[in-house]
Design a protein around this motif. Structure first.
Motif, PDB file in Angstrom:
ATOM      1  N   TYR A 320     -49.120 -32.074  16.292  1.00 15.37           N
ATOM      2  CA  TYR A 320     -50.000 -30.952  16.644  1.00 15.37           C
ATOM      3  C   TYR A 320     -49.686 -30.455  18.057  1.00 15.37           C
ATOM      4  O   TYR A 320     -49.565 -29.242  18.298  1.00 15.37           O
ATOM      5  N   LEU A 321     -49.524 -31.385  19.000  1.00 15.28           N
ATOM      6  CA  LEU A 321     -49.213 -31.008  20.371  1.00 15.28           C
ATOM      7  C   LEU A 321     -47.883 -30.268  20.437  1.00 15.28           C
ATOM      8  O   LEU A 321     -47.761 -29.248  21.133  1.00 15.28           O
ATOM      9  N   TRP A 322     -46.880 -30.766  19.720  1.00 16.52           N
ATOM     10  CA  TRP A 322     -45.578 -30.104  19.727  1.00 16.52           C
ATOM     11  C   TRP A 322     -45.682 -28.666  19.275  1.00 16.52           C
ATOM     12  O   TRP A 322     -45.130 -27.769  19.917  1.00 16.52           O
ATOM     13  N   GLU A 323     -46.355 -28.429  18.142  1.00 12.94           N
ATOM     14  CA  GLU A 323     -46.367 -27.063  17.621  1.00 12.94           C
ATOM     15  C   GLU A 323     -47.200 -26.133  18.489  1.00 12.94           C
ATOM     16  O   GLU A 323     -46.911 -24.937  18.579  1.00 12.94           O
ATOM     17  N   VAL A 324     -48.209 -26.668  19.173  1.00 12.58           N
ATOM     18  CA  VAL A 324     -48.952 -25.844  20.128  1.00 12.58           C
ATOM     19  C   VAL A 324     -48.049 -25.465  21.298  1.00 12.58           C
ATOM     20  O   VAL A 324     -48.011 -24.310  21.738  1.00 12.58           O
ATOM     21  N   MET A 325     -47.288 -26.447  21.809  1.00 12.95           N
ATOM     22  CA  MET A 325     -46.362 -26.177  22.904  1.00 12.95           C
ATOM     23  C   MET A 325     -45.304 -25.165  22.484  1.00 12.95           C
ATOM     24  O   MET A 325     -45.007 -24.202  23.215  1.00 12.95           O
ATOM     25  N   TRP A 326     -44.708 -25.375  21.311  1.00 12.93           N
ATOM     26  CA  TRP A 326     -43.654 -24.475  20.847  1.00 12.93           C
ATOM     27  C   TRP A 326     -44.200 -23.074  20.597  1.00 12.93           C
ATOM     28  O   TRP A 326     -43.493 -22.093  20.820  1.00 12.93           O
ATOM     29  N   ALA A 327     -45.448 -22.986  20.140  1.00 14.06           N
ATOM     30  CA  ALA A 327     -46.051 -21.669  19.937  1.00 14.06           C
ATOM     31  C   ALA A 327     -46.282 -20.976  21.268  1.00 14.06           C
ATOM     32  O   ALA A 327     -46.038 -19.777  21.408  1.00 14.06           O
ATOM     33  N   PHE A 367     -47.380 -18.826  27.095  1.00 15.90           N
ATOM     34  CA  PHE A 367     -46.722 -19.406  28.266  1.00 15.90           C
ATOM     35  C   PHE A 367     -45.434 -18.651  28.598  1.00 15.90           C
ATOM     36  O   PHE A 367     -45.182 -18.305  29.754  1.00 15.90           O
ATOM     37  N   GLU A 368     -44.641 -18.373  27.558  1.00  8.78           N
ATOM     38  CA  GLU A 368     -43.395 -17.646  27.769  1.00  8.78           C
ATOM     39  C   GLU A 368     -43.668 -16.215  28.218  1.00  8.78           C
ATOM     40  O   GLU A 368     -42.944 -15.657  29.039  1.00  8.78           O
ATOM     41  N   ARG A 369     -44.736 -15.628  27.693  1.00  7.04           N
ATOM     42  CA  ARG A 369     -45.087 -14.256  28.075  1.00  7.04           C
ATOM     43  C   ARG A 369     -45.426 -14.180  29.562  1.00  7.04           C
ATOM     44  O   ARG A 369     -45.030 -13.232  30.256  1.00  7.04           O
ATOM     45  N   LYS A 370     -46.148 -15.166  30.050  1.00  5.62           N
ATOM     46  CA  LYS A 370     -46.482 -15.203  31.478  1.00  5.62           C
ATOM     47  C   LYS A 370     -45.220 -15.337  32.323  1.00  5.62           C
ATOM     48  O   LYS A 370     -45.094 -14.718  33.382  1.00  5.62           O
ATOM     49  N   ASN A 371     -44.280 -16.144  31.851  1.00  5.86           N
ATOM     50  CA  ASN A 371     -43.021 -16.296  32.584  1.00  5.86           C
ATOM     51  C   ASN A 371     -42.277 -14.967  32.666  1.00  5.86           C
ATOM     52  O   ASN A 371     -41.698 -14.619  33.703  1.00  5.86           O
ATOM     53  N   LEU A 372     -42.279 -14.231  31.557  1.00  3.45           N
ATOM     54  CA  LEU A 372     -41.595 -12.932  31.547  1.00  3.45           C
ATOM     55  C   LEU A 372     -42.283 -11.935  32.459  1.00  3.45           C
ATOM     56  O   LEU A 372     -41.636 -11.161  33.160  1.00  3.45           O
ATOM     57  N   GLU A 373     -43.605 -11.949  32.434  1.00  3.87           N
ATOM     58  CA  GLU A 373     -44.375 -11.005  33.254  1.00  3.87           C
ATOM     59  C   GLU A 373     -44.178 -11.260  34.738  1.00  3.87           C
ATOM     60  O   GLU A 373     -44.158 -10.329  35.547  1.00  3.87           O
ATOM     61  N   ASP A 378     -37.420 -20.547  36.364  1.00  3.70           N
ATOM     62  CA  ASP A 378     -37.147 -21.959  36.657  1.00  3.70           C
ATOM     63  C   ASP A 378     -37.694 -22.818  35.521  1.00  3.70           C
ATOM     64  O   ASP A 378     -38.894 -23.004  35.385  1.00  3.70           O
ATOM     65  N   GLN A 379     -36.786 -23.350  34.683  1.00  5.79           N
ATOM     66  CA  GLN A 379     -37.201 -24.125  33.531  1.00  5.79           C
ATOM     67  C   GLN A 379     -37.784 -25.487  33.905  1.00  5.79           C
ATOM     68  O   GLN A 379     -38.272 -26.220  33.058  1.00  5.79           O
ATOM     69  N   ARG A 380     -37.710 -25.852  35.198  1.00  7.85           N
ATOM     70  CA  ARG A 380     -38.337 -27.108  35.613  1.00  7.85           C
ATOM     71  C   ARG A 380     -39.850 -27.025  35.483  1.00  7.85           C
ATOM     72  O   ARG A 380     -40.526 -28.039  35.456  1.00  7.85           O
ATOM     73  N   GLY A 381     -40.373 -25.821  35.416  1.00  7.12           N
ATOM     74  CA  GLY A 381     -41.804 -25.644  35.256  1.00  7.12           C
ATOM     75  C   GLY A 381     -42.206 -25.607  33.803  1.00  7.12           C
ATOM     76  O   GLY A 381     -43.104 -24.869  33.416  1.00  7.12           O
ATOM     77  N   ALA A 382     -41.525 -26.359  32.952  1.00  7.68           N
ATOM     78  CA  ALA A 382     -41.820 -26.360  31.529  1.00  7.68           C
ATOM     79  C   ALA A 382     -43.255 -26.796  31.286  1.00  7.68           C
ATOM     80  O   ALA A 382     -43.855 -27.523  32.077  1.00  7.68           O
ATOM     81  N   LEU A 383     -43.783 -26.346  30.162  1.00 11.18           N
ATOM     82  CA  LEU A 383     -45.171 -26.628  29.830  1.00 11.18           C
ATOM     83  C   LEU A 383     -45.458 -28.119  29.805  1.00 11.18           C
ATOM     84  O   LEU A 383     -46.546 -28.557  30.190  1.00 11.18           O
ATOM     85  N   ALA A 384     -44.493 -28.919  29.368  1.00 10.46           N
ATOM     86  CA  ALA A 384     -44.696 -30.367  29.287  1.00 10.46           C
ATOM     87  C   ALA A 384     -45.046 -30.956  30.651  1.00 10.46           C
ATOM     88  O   ALA A 384     -45.844 -31.897  30.744  1.00 10.46           O
ATOM     89  N   VAL A 385     -44.465 -30.425  31.712  1.00 16.09           N
ATOM     90  CA  VAL A 385     -44.749 -30.933  33.048  1.00 16.09           C
ATOM     91  C   VAL A 385     -46.208 -30.693  33.410  1.00 16.09           C
ATOM     92  O   VAL A 385     -46.884 -31.573  33.961  1.00 16.09           O
TER      93      VAL A 385
END
Length: 415
Positions: A320-327, A367-373, A378-385
């Protein structure tokens, strides 16, 4: 097909061995019924029958909103293939079938190469002891005094490293699934070995074959402990071995750098540095306490980042956590990005396409939309972190009160 109730027992789709019931973490996620059935129905119809455009707003709604309610087990594998970029969201049924056919042929060719070198690959069995020495000399099977490899000539370094990894895959797998797991120490995984699915040796061999083929294909990194944690759910969710392989390969596009280690650096080191900065910003007192315990480098979080909480959560909760992150990280262009660079050693970010119209932003995960905006790349700021940081912040009172050393931190951060 649909969730039968708002609290359907998802664990019933992944039955646990009776003798392991006490070892399974409690599943906290409960499916929510509202609005999920309609989107599942639309997505499933889009998969079963030919439609002009899958990405008609229903899939957009599924990955942006209903992902918070979870994906039903009956189509979880299908949805994952889209979230991970196996298919173009605008593809038709026939187009996806063509891609599947091509990929299955490609997987069969890769597997044939491996099988030619080591016939055990694809045999329904797996190797439990080394087949070569460190310098590439064949090692006879102690039981029948025969060799497990067919190459009688000089092996190159890539072949040697791959053959050495074959027994490592099953060693890690046996540690994970051993019935005597409690005697193997604190660092031993207590997850998938509990599932009835892996009582079947054919399923064990399927997982081993996929990891063996991937180790051969990924010539730079090969196989590293923890990859089995990422691969196992794909094996369980996706029936066809080749399809499960390519779903795993797409997941590794995101995660493979986590497994790259050298004598001077580890794959997640940059993420650990980002984690340190985040915690120091949101909770300076906790960060100071961790530094005093010699944990300022946050090495205790390596496992959480490498295998995305697989060992902290139950099987159901981890998926469940994975698919929320990937979404949340979803980029509708990832299929195109991956197809433009078929070399698995290439690692792409997800923000390489320019968004020409603001309306297109709706197709991206939050999350990706905010990065684009913001223009953040910097991918070091991945959601998992950020998720790890939130876990530490949630446990901050207990960490400050009870943690007297790093062993206490490791125990306290368990979910």
């Amino acid at each position: 097909m649909f969730f039968k109730s708002s609290s359907e027992e998802l664990g019933s789709y992944y039955p646990v061995r009776a003798e392991c019931a006490g070892d399974v973490p409690k599943t906290r996620f409960k499916a929510r019924l509202e609005n999920l059935g309609h989107n599942i129905d639309v997505l499933m119809q889009s998969w079963v029958i030919d439609v002009d455009v899958l990405y008609s707003g229903e899939f957009d709604s599924l990955h942006r909103k209903d992902g918070a309610r979870g994906i039903h087990p009956t189509i979880k594998g299908v949805v994952w293939e889209f979230l991970l970029g196996c298919f173009d969201p605008n593809s038709t049924f026939d187009e996806r079938n063509d891609i599947r056919r091509q990929r299955r042929e490609q997987y069969d060719a890769l597997k044939a190469v491996c099988q030619k070198m080591v016939p055990t690959v694809g045999s329904g069995k797996f190797i439990t002891t080394p087949v070569v020495t460190d310098d590439g000399q064949p090692v006879p099977d102690p039981q029948n005094n025969t060799y497990a490899i067919t190459n009688s000539g000089q092996l190159d370094q890539r072949e040697i490293q791959w053959m050495l990894s074959l027994s490592q895959i099953v060693v890690q797998y046996m540690l994970i699934h051993s019935a005597n797991i409690t005697n193997l120490g604190l660092d031993v995984v207590r997850t998938d070995r509990t599932l009835v699915f892996y009582e079947n040796e054919a399923n064990q061999a399927k997982l081993w074959d996929i990891l063996a083929v991937y180790a051969w294909m990924d010539k730079d990194i090969g196989y590293v402990q923890g990859m089995n944690d990422i691969c196992s759910p794909m094996v369980i969710l996706i029936e066809h071995e080749a399809d499960a392989f390519w779903c795993f390969e797409r997941a590794m596009r995101r995660l493979r750098e986590n497994f790259r280690c050298t004598s001077s650096a580890m794959g997640v080191q940059s993420q650990l540095g980002t984690l340190s900065q985040i915690v120091n910003t949101i909770d300076p007192k906790l960060h100071q306490h961790l530094e005093e315990l010699d944990g300022g480098e946050y090495l205790f979080a390596i496992r959480m980042l490498m295998v995305l909480f697989r060992r902290e959560f139950s099987f159901v909760d981890a998926m469940y956590l994975w698919e929320v992150m990937w979404a949340m990280e979803y980029n509708p262009n990832i299929f195109t990005l991956y197809e433009e660079s078929r070399d698995a050693s290439s690692s792409h970010g997800q923000g390489e396409f320019k968004v020409k119209h603001k309306k297109m932003l709706k197709q991206y995960g939050k999350f990706e939309r905010k990065n684009l905006e913001t223009g953040w790349t910097d991918q070091r700021g991945a959601l998992a972190v950020f998720l790890v940081a939130s876990v530490l912040q949630k446990k901050n009172k207990r960490l400050l009160r009870e943690a007297q050393g790093m062993d206490d931190v490791v125990q306290t951060k368990k979910l």
